[in-house]
Structure formats: C-alpha cells, structure tokens
Design a protein around this motif. Structure first.
Motif, PDB file in Angstrom:
ATOM      1  N   ASN A   1      -9.002  44.295  -1.873  1.00  0.00           N
ATOM      2  CA  ASN A   1      -9.863  43.770  -0.832  1.00  0.00           C
ATOM      3  C   ASN A   1      -9.039  43.645   0.450  1.00  0.00           C
ATOM      4  OD1 ASN A   1     -11.107  42.892  -3.425  1.00  0.00           O
ATOM      5  ND2 ASN A   1     -12.625  42.065  -2.010  1.00  0.00           N
ATOM      6  N   CYS A   2      -9.743  43.783   1.571  1.00  0.00           N
ATOM      7  CA  CYS A   2      -9.064  43.667   2.861  1.00  0.00           C
ATOM      8  C   CYS A   2      -8.478  42.260   3.011  1.00  0.00           C
ATOM      9  CB  CYS A   2     -10.053  43.944   3.984  1.00  0.00           C
ATOM     10  SG  CYS A   2      -9.381  43.606   5.619  1.00  0.00           S
ATOM     11  N   SER A   3      -7.214  42.183   3.422  1.00  0.00           N
ATOM     12  CA  SER A   3      -6.543  40.887   3.582  1.00  0.00           C
ATOM     13  C   SER A   3      -7.104  40.089   4.753  1.00  0.00           C
ATOM     14  CB  SER A   3      -5.046  41.096   3.795  1.00  0.00           C
ATOM     15  OG  SER A   3      -4.497  41.819   2.732  1.00  0.00           O
ATOM     16  N   CYS A   4      -7.865  40.754   5.635  1.00  0.00           N
ATOM     17  CA  CYS A   4      -8.452  40.042   6.781  1.00  0.00           C
ATOM     18  C   CYS A   4      -9.889  39.600   6.495  1.00  0.00           C
ATOM     19  CB  CYS A   4      -8.466  40.930   8.019  1.00  0.00           C
ATOM     20  SG  CYS A   4      -6.839  41.215   8.726  1.00  0.00           S
ATOM     21  N   CYS A   5     -10.753  40.555   6.128  1.00  0.00           N
ATOM     22  CA  CYS A   5     -12.183  40.248   6.044  1.00  0.00           C
ATOM     23  C   CYS A   5     -12.683  40.165   4.598  1.00  0.00           C
ATOM     24  CB  CYS A   5     -12.995  41.293   6.805  1.00  0.00           C
ATOM     25  SG  CYS A   5     -12.943  42.926   6.025  1.00  0.00           S
ATOM     26  N   ASN A   6     -11.798  40.475   3.657  1.00  0.00           N
ATOM     27  CA  ASN A   6     -12.102  40.388   2.232  1.00  0.00           C
ATOM     28  C   ASN A   6     -13.108  41.423   1.709  1.00  0.00           C
ATOM     29  OD1 ASN A   6     -11.087  39.053  -0.004  1.00  0.00           O
ATOM     30  ND2 ASN A   6     -12.933  37.806  -0.215  1.00  0.00           N
TER      31      ASN A   6
ATOM     32  N   VAL B   1      -5.381  46.321   4.630  1.00  0.00           N
ATOM     33  CA  VAL B   1      -6.290  45.927   5.709  1.00  0.00           C
ATOM     34  C   VAL B   1      -7.248  47.082   5.972  1.00  0.00           C
ATOM     35  CG1 VAL B   1      -6.434  45.261   8.143  1.00  0.00           C
ATOM     36  CG2 VAL B   1      -4.549  44.402   6.745  1.00  0.00           C
ATOM     37  N   CYS B   2      -8.567  46.791   6.022  1.00  0.00           N
ATOM     38  CA  CYS B   2      -9.552  47.864   6.208  1.00  0.00           C
ATOM     39  C   CYS B   2      -9.450  48.473   7.611  1.00  0.00           C
ATOM     40  CB  CYS B   2     -10.964  47.357   5.929  1.00  0.00           C
ATOM     41  SG  CYS B   2     -11.662  46.358   7.253  1.00  0.00           S
ATOM     42  N   VAL B   3      -9.997  49.654   7.768  1.00  0.00           N
ATOM     43  CA  VAL B   3      -9.866  50.384   9.036  1.00  0.00           C
ATOM     44  C   VAL B   3     -10.462  49.588  10.201  1.00  0.00           C
ATOM     45  CG1 VAL B   3     -10.663  52.436  10.296  1.00  0.00           C
ATOM     46  CG2 VAL B   3      -9.698  52.675   8.011  1.00  0.00           C
ATOM     47  N   ILE B   4     -11.610  48.922   9.946  1.00  0.00           N
ATOM     48  CA  ILE B   4     -12.250  48.142  11.015  1.00  0.00           C
ATOM     49  C   ILE B   4     -11.334  47.008  11.481  1.00  0.00           C
ATOM     50  CG2 ILE B   4     -14.198  46.610  11.563  1.00  0.00           C
ATOM     51  CD1 ILE B   4     -15.858  48.406   9.600  1.00  0.00           C
ATOM     52  N   CYS B   5     -10.808  46.262  10.520  1.00  0.00           N
ATOM     53  CA  CYS B   5      -9.901  45.156  10.883  1.00  0.00           C
ATOM     54  C   CYS B   5      -8.635  45.678  11.568  1.00  0.00           C
ATOM     55  CB  CYS B   5      -9.539  44.313   9.671  1.00  0.00           C
ATOM     56  SG  CYS B   5     -10.905  43.290   9.104  1.00  0.00           S
ATOM     57  N   GLN B   6      -8.154  46.836  11.088  1.00  0.00           N
ATOM     58  CA  GLN B   6      -6.951  47.428  11.711  1.00  0.00           C
ATOM     59  C   GLN B   6      -7.156  47.663  13.200  1.00  0.00           C
ATOM     60  OE1 GLN B   6      -4.734  50.820  10.263  1.00  0.00           O
ATOM     61  NE2 GLN B   6      -5.204  50.258   8.171  1.00  0.00           N
TER      62      GLN B   6
END
Ligand SMILES: [Zn+2]
Length: 225
Positions: free
Chosen positions: A13-18, A28-33
């Motif tokens: 899971n993305c460490s930012c948005c889960n 970290v997902c591409v959007i959060c990146q």
C-alpha cells in the motif's frame, strides 16, 4: 492467505495515501509521488539549505530534495522511516534524491555517498541507521559507492533541542571521528534524512574536511527551510 502473509513483510500500500500500489509502484503511488513538494534547491546555489551552512563549513553543494509541505506527507514518511522500521521509504527517498542528482549535476561529481553515522548504542536501539537506506538509494541511482567505513560517531548527543544554541555549538565538537584517512582528494556526499539546525551535519562535514584534499557536499531528503 499466502499473499496476505507476503504483504505483511512487503506491504503493497502507498505509504502516503494507503491506496493499494499498482504494478511497478514502490512504497509511494505515482499520484502521491507527483504531489510530494520538491524544492529544486539543487539547481540554486544560494538556496536556504546551503545558506544554513555559510560561515560554518565550506560546502560544494547543499540541498534538500523535498520541502516539508502543509499536508505532512513527508513528516509521515520520515517518521515511519525513523521509528517504524520502514526502511523501504529510506530507499525510495534516496532514489528520488539520486534521480535529482543524476538530472542536475555532472556525472561522477561525487566519489562516495556517506550516511551520517549513528552512535552504535542508538543504532542498536533502532536496529538500523535510517540514513544508510537513503545513501543506498542514492548510490543505486547514481552509481556512486556508499562508504560507511571512513567516519564514525564516537559521542552520543542527547536532547539537543532542550539546550541553548551556545551549548549545542559546544556539543558538536568531536562527535565524529575519521577512522580511515586513506581517501584523499575525494568529494564526499554526506546524507541525512532531515536538516533543522544543521549542527550534526556541520560537525560531520568538518571532520571529513580534515582528510587532505577532500570536498564535502550535503544532501538531505527533506527540510522545512
Ligand atoms: Zn499514494
């Protein structure tokens, strides 16, 4: 069930948005990146991070790749890296710093990537040095070797924040020690997760500069400067 078991050790899971990570995404997902606040300080000689060290230690480059933004994403990432065993986040952030170096500076600018050493006692408590993972990520992207055998931390500093600025200044003397001075005429890239007062990085950089012909630059993942 096997997948659940695996994801315990390799959380996807993305460490930012889960959100669940897609194939090819790491930590970290591409959007959060794309939403992580970048400073572009690496391309500004007089940026706030390099200015922090003016009159204290001579640096070739000083920069942070990210800025502590309003939404606290980076604070969360750094917190997990430091206190929750999320060493993969260190690798991820290091890769981001490394990519920025690769895009902005001439190849082979640096001879070694050096993570700011932790005191052995602290390393034992935490189980790892978070800066080692950042340095590894940078090393991986830039092809510059990491070296943890040149400098050690011989003094454990305690609760620096409670001390006055003057006391902090005294406290940073001789924290670090060169244990292998054979690496003359090298450009060291000193790496840490964050910079606040800069006193630890300053002390470490000053020690590295005792090696004849050495040059030092500082890269941190994030700063509030
Ligand atoms: Zn995300």
């Amino acid at each position: 069930m096997l997948n659940d078991f695996i994801s315990l050790f390799f959380p996807n899971n993305c460490s930012c948005c889960n959100q669940v990570l897609k194939k090819g995404e790491n930590y970290v997902c591409v959007i959060c990146q794309t939403e992580l606040p970048r400073t572009n300080y690496i391309n500004q000689k007089d940026n706030p991070v390099s200015k922090l060290f003016w009159g204290r230690v001579e640096l070739i480059y000083g920069f942070s790749t990210f800025h502590f933004g309003k939404h606290g994403r980076l604070q969360d990432l750094i917190h997990d890296l430091k206190y929750k065993n999320a060493t993969g986040i260190g690798l991820f952030l290091g890769q981001q710093v490394g990519q920025e170096i690769k895009d902005s500076l001439p190849p082979n600018t640096f001879s070694y990537v050096i993570p700011v050493p932790l005191h052995p006692k602290k390393k034992l408590q935490r189980g790892y040095n978070q800066s080692t993972f950042l340095a590894e990520g940078i090393s991986e992207v830039c092809g510059v070797p990491m070296n943890e055998k040149i400098i050690i931390r011989q003094v454990e500093t305690t609760s620096q924040t409670r001390k006055s600025k003057f006391e902090r200044w005294e406290n940073v003397e001789d924290i670090f020690k060169i244990i292998d001075a054979r690496h003359e005429n090298k450009h060291f890239l000193l790496v840490d997760d964050v910079v606040t007062t800069g006193s630890t990085l300053e002390s470490c950089a000053l020690e590295l500069l005792k090696i004849p012909g050495s040059k030092v630059s500082i890269a941190v993942a994030a700063s509030g400067l």
